[in-house]
Design a protein around this motif. Sequence first.
Motif, PDB file in Angstrom:
ATOM      1  N   UNK A 185      -1.128   5.434   8.802  1.00 44.45           N
ATOM      2  CA  UNK A 185       0.180   4.897   8.409  1.00 44.45           C
ATOM      3  C   UNK A 185       0.190   4.475   6.943  1.00 44.45           C
ATOM      4  N   UNK A 186      -0.380   5.292   6.094  1.00 47.22           N
ATOM      5  CA  UNK A 186      -0.452   5.000   4.664  1.00 47.22           C
ATOM      6  C   UNK A 186       0.034   6.216   3.902  1.00 47.22           C
ATOM      7  N   UNK A 187       0.666   5.961   2.748  1.00 48.80           N
ATOM      8  CA  UNK A 187       0.893   7.050   1.819  1.00 48.80           C
ATOM      9  C   UNK A 187      -0.423   7.295   1.102  1.00 48.80           C
ATOM     10  N   UNK A 188      -0.748   8.505   0.659  1.00 53.08           N
ATOM     11  CA  UNK A 188       0.017   9.731   0.829  1.00 53.08           C
ATOM     12  C   UNK A 188      -0.481  10.596   1.970  1.00 53.08           C
ATOM     13  N   UNK A 189      -1.085   9.984   3.043  1.00 53.66           N
ATOM     14  CA  UNK A 189      -1.687  10.869   4.048  1.00 53.66           C
ATOM     15  C   UNK A 189      -0.974  10.892   5.400  1.00 53.66           C
ATOM     16  N   UNK A 190      -0.037   9.943   5.648  1.00 57.52           N
ATOM     17  CA  UNK A 190       0.665   9.949   6.921  1.00 57.52           C
ATOM     18  C   UNK A 190       1.627  11.131   7.023  1.00 57.52           C
ATOM     19  N   UNK A 191       1.745  11.717   8.238  1.00 59.31           N
ATOM     20  CA  UNK A 191       2.687  12.810   8.433  1.00 59.31           C
ATOM     21  C   UNK A 191       4.059  12.244   8.751  1.00 59.31           C
ATOM     22  N   UNK A 192       5.056  12.624   7.959  1.00 58.80           N
ATOM     23  CA  UNK A 192       6.408  12.074   8.067  1.00 58.80           C
ATOM     24  C   UNK A 192       7.119  12.552   9.329  1.00 58.80           C
ATOM     25  N   UNK A 193       7.642  11.625  10.117  1.00 58.63           N
ATOM     26  CA  UNK A 193       8.442  11.992  11.295  1.00 58.63           C
ATOM     27  C   UNK A 193       9.933  11.754  11.028  1.00 58.63           C
ATOM     28  N   UNK A 194      10.284  10.624  10.431  1.00 57.02           N
ATOM     29  CA  UNK A 194      11.706  10.369  10.166  1.00 57.02           C
ATOM     30  C   UNK A 194      11.930   8.951   9.674  1.00 57.02           C
ATOM     31  N   UNK A 195      13.225   8.600   9.450  1.00 54.43           N
ATOM     32  CA  UNK A 195      13.573   7.298   8.890  1.00 54.43           C
ATOM     33  C   UNK A 195      14.678   6.650   9.722  1.00 54.43           C
ATOM     34  N   UNK A 196      14.655   5.313   9.792  1.00 51.45           N
ATOM     35  CA  UNK A 196      15.705   4.586  10.510  1.00 51.45           C
ATOM     36  C   UNK A 196      16.227   3.448   9.623  1.00 51.45           C
TER      37      UNK A 196
ATOM     38  N   UNK B 137       4.300  17.924   4.450  1.00 52.31           N
ATOM     39  CA  UNK B 137       4.928  16.939   5.347  1.00 52.31           C
ATOM     40  C   UNK B 137       4.291  15.553   5.305  1.00 52.31           C
ATOM     41  N   UNK B 138       3.520  15.243   4.247  1.00 53.76           N
ATOM     42  CA  UNK B 138       2.999  13.883   4.096  1.00 53.76           C
ATOM     43  C   UNK B 138       4.054  13.008   3.442  1.00 53.76           C
ATOM     44  N   UNK B 139       4.254  11.781   3.956  1.00 53.73           N
ATOM     45  CA  UNK B 139       5.084  10.795   3.278  1.00 53.73           C
ATOM     46  C   UNK B 139       4.276  10.263   2.091  1.00 53.73           C
ATOM     47  N   UNK B 140       4.729  10.566   0.851  1.00 51.66           N
ATOM     48  CA  UNK B 140       3.965  10.105  -0.318  1.00 51.66           C
ATOM     49  C   UNK B 140       4.545   8.824  -0.916  1.00 51.66           C
ATOM     50  N   UNK B 141       5.782   8.455  -0.538  1.00 46.71           N
ATOM     51  CA  UNK B 141       6.372   7.226  -1.058  1.00 46.71           C
ATOM     52  C   UNK B 141       7.853   7.168  -0.766  1.00 46.71           C
ATOM     53  N   UNK B 142       8.537   6.208  -1.421  1.00 49.89           N
ATOM     54  CA  UNK B 142       9.980   6.064  -1.246  1.00 49.89           C
ATOM     55  C   UNK B 142      10.584   5.662  -2.589  1.00 49.89           C
ATOM     56  N   UNK B 143      11.731   6.259  -2.914  1.00 54.84           N
ATOM     57  CA  UNK B 143      12.450   5.867  -4.125  1.00 54.84           C
ATOM     58  C   UNK B 143      13.506   4.846  -3.726  1.00 54.84           C
ATOM     59  N   UNK B 144      13.558   3.703  -4.433  1.00 54.28           N
ATOM     60  CA  UNK B 144      14.626   2.743  -4.171  1.00 54.28           C
ATOM     61  C   UNK B 144      15.671   2.891  -5.269  1.00 54.28           C
ATOM     62  N   UNK B 145      16.904   2.517  -4.923  1.00 55.24           N
ATOM     63  CA  UNK B 145      18.006   2.761  -5.841  1.00 55.24           C
ATOM     64  C   UNK B 145      17.870   1.924  -7.110  1.00 55.24           C
ATOM     65  N   UNK B 146      17.193   0.762  -7.057  1.00 56.48           N
ATOM     66  CA  UNK B 146      17.010  -0.011  -8.300  1.00 56.48           C
ATOM     67  C   UNK B 146      16.084   0.728  -9.269  1.00 56.48           C
ATOM     68  N   UNK B 147      15.050   1.410  -8.733  1.00 58.63           N
ATOM     69  CA  UNK B 147      14.201   2.222  -9.610  1.00 58.63           C
ATOM     70  C   UNK B 147      15.005   3.365 -10.211  1.00 58.63           C
ATOM     71  N   UNK B 148      15.893   3.951  -9.393  1.00 56.53           N
ATOM     72  CA  UNK B 148      16.741   5.038  -9.897  1.00 56.53           C
ATOM     73  C   UNK B 148      17.622   4.543 -11.044  1.00 56.53           C
ATOM     74  N   UNK B 149      18.281   3.393 -10.855  1.00 55.35           N
ATOM     75  CA  UNK B 149      19.157   2.847 -11.905  1.00 55.35           C
ATOM     76  C   UNK B 149      18.347   2.569 -13.175  1.00 55.35           C
ATOM     77  N   UNK B 150      17.143   1.997 -13.018  1.00 57.23           N
ATOM     78  CA  UNK B 150      16.241   1.781 -14.164  1.00 57.23           C
ATOM     79  C   UNK B 150      16.042   3.070 -14.953  1.00 57.23           C
ATOM     80  N   UNK B 151      15.820   4.176 -14.244  1.00 56.11           N
ATOM     81  CA  UNK B 151      15.520   5.444 -14.911  1.00 56.11           C
ATOM     82  C   UNK B 151      16.776   6.121 -15.451  1.00 56.11           C
ATOM     83  N   UNK B 152      17.953   5.776 -14.925  1.00 53.94           N
ATOM     84  CA  UNK B 152      19.201   6.356 -15.431  1.00 53.94           C
ATOM     85  C   UNK B 152      19.648   5.661 -16.713  1.00 53.94           C
TER      86      UNK B 152
END
Lengths: 248, 248
Positions: free
Chosen positions: A148-159, A212-227
């Motif tokens: 259950x760690x990035x980057x080696x867990x196999x992604x099933x889905x999000x809730x 199909x490994x979950x390597x991380x997640x982008x949050x919208x505040x990081x996106x705004x920072x980069x925009x």
Amino acid sequence: MAPADVARELHDMPANRRAEVAKALDDDKLADALEELPEEEQVSLISALDTERAADVLEEMDPDDAADLIRDLPEDVAEQLLDRMEPDEASDVRMLLNYAEFSAGGMMTPEPIILAADATVANALALARAEEVTPALASMVFVCRPPLDTPSGRYIGAAHLQRLLREPPSTLVSTMLDTNLEPLSPQSPLAEVSRYFATYNLVVAPVVDDQQHLVGAVTVDDLVDHMLPDDWRGDQMDELAPEQVNNG
Amino acid sequence: MAPADVARELHDMPANRRAEVAKALDDDKLADALEELPEEEQVSLISALDTERAADVLEEMDPDDAADLIRDLPEDVAEQLLDRMEPDEASDVRMLLNYAEFSAGGMMTPEPIILAADATVANALALARAEEVTPALASMVFVCRPPLDTPSGRYIGAAHLQRLLREPPSTLVSTMLDTNLEPLSPQSPLAEVSRYFATYNLVVAPVVDDQQHLVGAVTVDDLVDHMLPDDWRGDQMDELAPEQVNNG
């Protein structure tokens, strides 16, 4: 004092005074403030600390912010700092350094909320409400096959957290996955990531590699920072008409 | 089919076929899809409907998206449509039309989660988990003196959903307000709003006028929409280098 306000105070100081104050702050206070400063000020502050202290502060930063800072340092300094950091923290940062700064991989955090397929709503809420989790990261949980760690867990889905709140605590999270949600690829460029967030009105999104490994997640505040322009804490943007900011 | 996908289908059709399909969709399905289309296509689709139907569809749209669309219509058509809309929905839209499109007032939604000073965590969670509330809007609740409606409630403060999850259901929300959070003004320009979200890593923010009335809330997805070029669903942004997107 909120990290943004500490950063503002540091920003407004002369450079020598700024280095003095930085040395006197706790590692985690300084790390939080650094994340809010323009990149060139981050570089000058980190360079003013001795290697041991600088490595300690980098460990306390969000790995994606630490990676962005390390990218701006001379290669030999960067390598020295990574060698002094705790192996776990350093390996998160090294992984992020593999991706371009303005890609999903370069913007993501490697530490979203990850659950096993047999986790319940109660398990998910217990992780989501933890104080060290930001509101954006808490808004969605990811289900993986172990580890259950990035980057080696196999992604099933999000809730969605909000969806979980509608169910009894014993319900399995894996029965409430958002089936409409396509994950981002770590190579997705900034333009694609922004369109993705705007289309799906998301707050956080999974980043999954081609195995199909979950390597991380982008949050919208990081996106705004980069925009935003790199010196967005300065006054430059006030001078722009809305159309310029909008059509940039 | 997700609204974004319906929008993509409509976008890819010839204009006459698009109008036919629009006429055949339910009011709310069409409203959701319209919100995801470029503004010129929204205008041509709404103009292809008769006034009664167009007014019904506008009522189903988010008020801020409806206001943005109405801004692009000829003044007499806009006035006719507002007259045919339900008075409640029309007055929300008219209020938003008072603010510039690229200001906090022009981007905000007038329907965030609002609670009275004696509301409990249980009251807040019951509102936040409602299906019609988006994940971004659900991430923060606002406490006001009655009336508990925008734009007349007096703003007391805001509490993070994630924070509420840490407390027993009977705790008063008003004891958990985020005291670091300054509200936005409805006149705040886009550049200031983006800096505010990036500084505080927020997902939704209160908009309060100079008489301390809560007039609405800006969500980060609305902000990203306004930061992107108007035709961001086209391929134009793929042609830009990340630096251009970033430094726009």
